[in-house]
Design an enzyme around this catalytic site. Structure first.
Site, PDB file in Angstrom:
ATOM      1  N   TYR A 138      -3.588  -1.650  10.092  1.00 14.35           N
ATOM      2  CA  TYR A 138      -3.692  -2.350   8.755  1.00 14.35           C
ATOM      3  C   TYR A 138      -2.366  -2.084   7.926  1.00 14.35           C
ATOM      4  O   TYR A 138      -1.563  -2.907   7.441  1.00 14.35           O
ATOM      5  CB  TYR A 138      -4.814  -2.248   8.044  1.00 14.35           C
ATOM      6  CG  TYR A 138      -4.890  -2.085   6.583  1.00 14.35           C
ATOM      7  CD1 TYR A 138      -4.627  -3.472   6.010  1.00 14.35           C
ATOM      8  CD2 TYR A 138      -4.452  -1.106   5.942  1.00 14.35           C
ATOM      9  CE1 TYR A 138      -4.321  -3.306   4.498  1.00 14.35           C
ATOM     10  CE2 TYR A 138      -4.229  -1.057   4.377  1.00 14.35           C
ATOM     11  CZ  TYR A 138      -4.297  -2.348   3.724  1.00 14.35           C
ATOM     12  OH  TYR A 138      -3.848  -2.424   2.345  1.00 14.35           O
ATOM     13  N   HIS A 139      -2.206  -0.689   7.750  1.00 16.45           N
ATOM     14  CA  HIS A 139      -1.111  -0.242   6.798  1.00 16.45           C
ATOM     15  C   HIS A 139       0.514  -0.650   7.758  1.00 16.45           C
ATOM     16  O   HIS A 139       1.174  -1.043   6.861  1.00 16.45           O
ATOM     17  CB  HIS A 139      -0.943   1.283   6.867  1.00 16.45           C
ATOM     18  CG  HIS A 139      -2.027   1.864   6.153  1.00 16.45           C
ATOM     19  ND1 HIS A 139      -3.277   2.202   6.728  1.00 16.45           N
ATOM     20  CD2 HIS A 139      -2.052   1.785   4.577  1.00 16.45           C
ATOM     21  CE1 HIS A 139      -3.947   2.560   5.578  1.00 16.45           C
ATOM     22  NE2 HIS A 139      -3.428   2.473   4.483  1.00 16.45           N
ATOM     23  N   SER A 168      -2.123   3.357  10.082  1.00 18.41           N
ATOM     24  CA  SER A 168      -3.011   2.533  10.970  1.00 18.41           C
ATOM     25  C   SER A 168      -2.381   1.160  11.071  1.00 18.41           C
ATOM     26  O   SER A 168      -1.281   0.773  10.549  1.00 18.41           O
ATOM     27  CB  SER A 168      -3.986   2.248   9.911  1.00 18.41           C
ATOM     28  OG  SER A 168      -4.056   1.136   8.848  1.00 18.41           O
ATOM     29  N   LYS A 200       1.242  -4.093   6.337  1.00 21.09           N
ATOM     30  CA  LYS A 200       1.853  -4.159   5.128  1.00 21.09           C
ATOM     31  C   LYS A 200       3.384  -3.991   5.095  1.00 21.09           C
ATOM     32  O   LYS A 200       4.084  -4.373   4.186  1.00 21.09           O
ATOM     33  CB  LYS A 200       0.986  -3.138   4.223  1.00 21.09           C
ATOM     34  CG  LYS A 200      -0.535  -3.524   3.986  1.00 21.09           C
ATOM     35  CD  LYS A 200      -0.576  -4.433   2.724  1.00 21.09           C
ATOM     36  CE  LYS A 200      -1.940  -4.821   2.689  1.00 21.09           C
ATOM     37  NZ  LYS A 200      -2.206  -5.842   1.573  1.00 21.09           N
ATOM     38  N   THR A 227       0.914  -1.211  -0.019  1.00 21.72           N
ATOM     39  CA  THR A 227       0.108   0.011   0.146  1.00 21.72           C
ATOM     40  C   THR A 227       0.917   1.231   0.047  1.00 21.72           C
ATOM     41  O   THR A 227       2.008   1.494   0.590  1.00 21.72           O
ATOM     42  CB  THR A 227      -0.892  -0.047   1.103  1.00 21.72           C
ATOM     43  OG1 THR A 227      -1.421   1.148   1.155  1.00 21.72           O
ATOM     44  CG2 THR A 227      -0.219  -0.284   2.538  1.00 21.72           C
TER      45      THR A 227
HETATM   46  N1  USQ Z   1     -11.667   9.880   3.721  1.00 23.24           N
HETATM   47  C1  USQ Z   1     -12.642  11.075   3.635  1.00 23.24           C
HETATM   48  N2  USQ Z   1     -13.981  10.646   3.853  1.00 23.24           N
HETATM   49  C2  USQ Z   1     -14.570   9.183   3.581  1.00 23.24           C
HETATM   50  C3  USQ Z   1     -13.379   8.035   3.617  1.00 23.24           C
HETATM   51  C4  USQ Z   1     -12.181   8.459   3.599  1.00 23.24           C
HETATM   52  O1  USQ Z   1     -12.351  11.877   4.047  1.00 23.24           O
HETATM   53  O2  USQ Z   1     -15.566   8.923   3.965  1.00 23.24           O
HETATM   54  C5  USQ Z   1     -10.401  10.140   3.600  1.00 23.24           C
HETATM   55  C6  USQ Z   1      -9.484   9.340   4.541  1.00 23.24           C
HETATM   56  O3  USQ Z   1      -9.481  10.030   5.847  1.00 23.24           O
HETATM   57  C7  USQ Z   1      -8.128   9.308   3.930  1.00 23.24           C
HETATM   58  C8  USQ Z   1      -8.431   9.353   2.424  1.00 23.24           C
HETATM   59  O4  USQ Z   1      -9.829   9.780   2.361  1.00 23.24           O
HETATM   60  O5  USQ Z   1      -7.350  10.459   4.048  1.00 23.24           O
HETATM   61  C9  USQ Z   1      -8.441   7.713   1.938  1.00 23.24           C
HETATM   62  O6  USQ Z   1      -9.329   6.967   2.728  1.00 23.24           O
HETATM   63  P1  USQ Z   1      -9.968   5.297   2.136  1.00 23.24           P
HETATM   64  O7  USQ Z   1     -10.730   4.850   3.238  1.00 23.24           O
HETATM   65  O8  USQ Z   1     -10.355   5.427   0.744  1.00 23.24           O
HETATM   66  O9  USQ Z   1      -8.574   4.376   2.142  1.00 23.24           O
HETATM   67  P2  USQ Z   1      -7.659   3.952   3.274  1.00 23.24           P
HETATM   68  O10 USQ Z   1      -8.270   3.936   4.640  1.00 23.24           O
HETATM   69  O11 USQ Z   1      -6.377   4.834   3.161  1.00 23.24           O
HETATM   70  O12 USQ Z   1      -7.369   2.654   2.681  1.00 23.24           O
HETATM   71  C10 USQ Z   1      -7.639   2.239   1.199  1.00 23.24           C
HETATM   72  C11 USQ Z   1      -7.670   0.568   1.147  1.00 23.24           C
HETATM   73  C12 USQ Z   1      -6.539  -0.035   1.607  1.00 23.24           C
HETATM   74  C13 USQ Z   1      -5.244   0.401   0.709  1.00 23.24           C
HETATM   75  C14 USQ Z   1      -5.386   2.111   0.914  1.00 23.24           C
HETATM   76  C15 USQ Z   1      -4.489   2.689   0.005  1.00 23.24           C
HETATM   77  O13 USQ Z   1      -9.017   0.307   2.096  1.00 23.24           O
HETATM   78  O14 USQ Z   1      -6.580  -1.516   1.517  1.00 23.24           O
HETATM   79  O15 USQ Z   1      -4.025   0.009   1.076  1.00 23.24           O
HETATM   80  O16 USQ Z   1      -6.416   2.412   0.497  1.00 23.24           O
HETATM   81  S1  USQ Z   1      -3.535   3.962   0.491  1.00 23.24           S
HETATM   82  O17 USQ Z   1      -4.682   4.972   1.128  1.00 23.24           O
HETATM   83  O18 USQ Z   1      -2.846   4.830  -0.337  1.00 23.24           O
HETATM   84  O19 USQ Z   1      -2.966   3.694   2.102  1.00 23.24           O
END
Ligand code: USQ
Length: 395
Positions: free
Chosen positions: A195-196, A193, A199, A158
């Site tokens: 989870y991260h 997190s 990874k 990730t």
């Molecule tokens: N966010 C909002 N509102 C929401 C949902 C999310 O503002 O309703 C924000 C979060 O705070 C975050 C961003 O959007 O800053 C991305 O959140 P997300 O829930 O889309 O993604 P994340 O929790 O980071 O995890 C997802 C996948 C995970 C993957 C990761 C890649 O669930 O499996 O590894 O994206 S990364 O984000 O680059 O770490």
């Protein structure tokens, strides 16, 4: 034709990946223990539509295409289940031809608990995330070392492993000069997190296996994925992948579109300046495909940043509003208190050329692409539950 093993073949990315390789004529085996589905039931997260079991999906796929995807239902934290996939003791729960054709040339490892909020629900879910993700990866490494060292292992990492540093993010490695001497190291990691964090630990396990045992590994540092349809899911509606829009398993673009369709103000966490790299589910399949075609060498840990473009949360909310308003939804945006601990304004400049250099052609998140997603989600509007959209899992 190669034998490709997909670990976590029931998930959002695993099932479309299995269909894609099967469609291309490869022999495909999928393994899953339904961790994700069972967690969705246990936490009552709701889903946009129900999906048939993995066995039912493999049967539908066979009826429609004449191609076989062999199914194993098993828990890969059990080392014997993992090892059976390489030494021929495997027990297929569904297949046409029961013959074991030998160890796979490639294994694609998606068999992980994939949600950051899930990993921070409480200590039990944190433990479940740590034990599942790390044991599966370690079992895979030992199976390869002992039974099939020439198999290419591809894992989904990730972009969250890097966090949001004040310097440019390289593709996995960083050359460091210290007191006049230079060396190359894994890029510094700082997860936001647990989870991260798993990874990051996976990457360290892979790097150990590559250094000590000359394994071949590709680590794909993926950003949040969006999308529903892939080429193969168009063959039959029942082949569509799992689609979550809830706070725990839904990723932001899929959530925003669903929220817009059901008239729920878009949940922008905090100031909305959080920037991430995004990609269409179709590009996940392309990236994995390109990695399979050009495997890592023995003793190489190859790392790619698997994103196609970057957006801030505010930019995604605005795009969703523009497209939704055009379609007559009257979309509202609401900044709510951020339940996560993360930087809400920050520098973000990742490098992501490597996958395009090996043949990936990006699909971008244009208004037209988003409009297509709106139309698909709207078909299931009556299934959307507002009570699962925001519960405030906090850390
Ligand atoms: N966010 C909002 N509102 C929401 C949902 C999310 O503002 O309703 C924000 C979060 O705070 C975050 C961003 O959007 O800053 C991305 O959140 P997300 O829930 O889309 O993604 P994340 O929790 O980071 O995890 C997802 C996948 C995970 C993957 C990761 C890649 O669930 O499996 O590894 O994206 S990364 O984000 O680059 O770490």
């Amino acid at each position: 034709m190669a034998h490709i093993l997909v670990l976590g073949g029931d998930g959002y990315l695993g099932w479309p990946t299995a269909m894609k390789f099967s469609n291309e004529g490869h022999e495909v085996t999928v393994v899953d223990n339904y961790l994700r589905r069972n967690a969705c039931t246990e936490l009552d997260v709701g889903m946009l539509y129900g999906v048939p079991t993995l066995i039912e999906r493999a049967k539908i796929w066979y009826e429609k295409t004449g191609k076989e995807i062999k199914v194993v239902i098993g828990d890969l934290t059990d080392p014997e289940v993992m090892r059976s996939l390489f030494d021929g003791r495997v027990q297929y729960q569904w297949c046409v031809d029961k013959k074991f054709t030998g160890a796979p040339e490639t294994v694609i490892h998606y068999a992980e608990q994939p949600s950051a909020p899930y990993s921070l629900l409480n200590y039990k879910y944190a433990n479940k995330t740590l034990s599942n993700n790390l044991l599966v990866t370690n079992n895979l490494m030992f199976a390869l070392k002992d039974l099939s060292p020439d198999t290419h292992m591809i894992k989904i990492g990730t972009m969250g492993e890097y966090g949001t540093p004040e310097i440019d993010i390289e593709e996995g490695w960083l050359e460091i000069e210290h007191k006049g001497r230079k060396d190359k190291f894994l890029y510094p990691r700082q997860a936001s997190s647990l989870y991260h964090t798993t990874k990051i630990m996976d990457t360290d396990l892979f790097w150990f296996g590559v250094r000590m045992w000359d394994l071949k590994a590709t680590d794909l540092m993926q950003g949040p994925v969006y999308g529903i349809e892939t080429e193969e899911s168009l063959i039959d509606d029942r082949l569509k992948t799992i689609f979550n829009y809830d706070e725990i398993f839904g990723t932001i673009v899929n959530r925003f579109i669903t929220q817009a369709v059901v008239g729920y103000p878009l949940t922008v966490y905090g100031q909305g300046g959080q920037t991430r790299g995004y990609l269409n589910i179709k590009d996940t399949l392309q990236c994995v495909g390109a990695s399979v075609r050009t495997p890592a060498k023995k003793g190489e840990l190859r790392i790619f940043n698997q994103i196609m473009e970057t957006f801030s949360v505010n930019e995604l909310a605005q795009l969703t509003k523009t497209v939704g308003d055009k379609l007559g939804y009257g979309v509202e945006i609401k900044n709510i208190e951020n339940p996560r601990k993360e930087k809400e304004e920050h520098y973000y400049n990742p490098v992501y050329q490597g996958l395009q250099e090996i043949g990936v052609e990006p699909h971008y998140l244009t208004p037209e692409v988003m409009e297509g997603m709106f139309k698909t989600v709207a078909k299931y509007k009556s299934n959307i539950r507002k009570d699962v959209i925001f519960r405030g899992v906090k850390w």
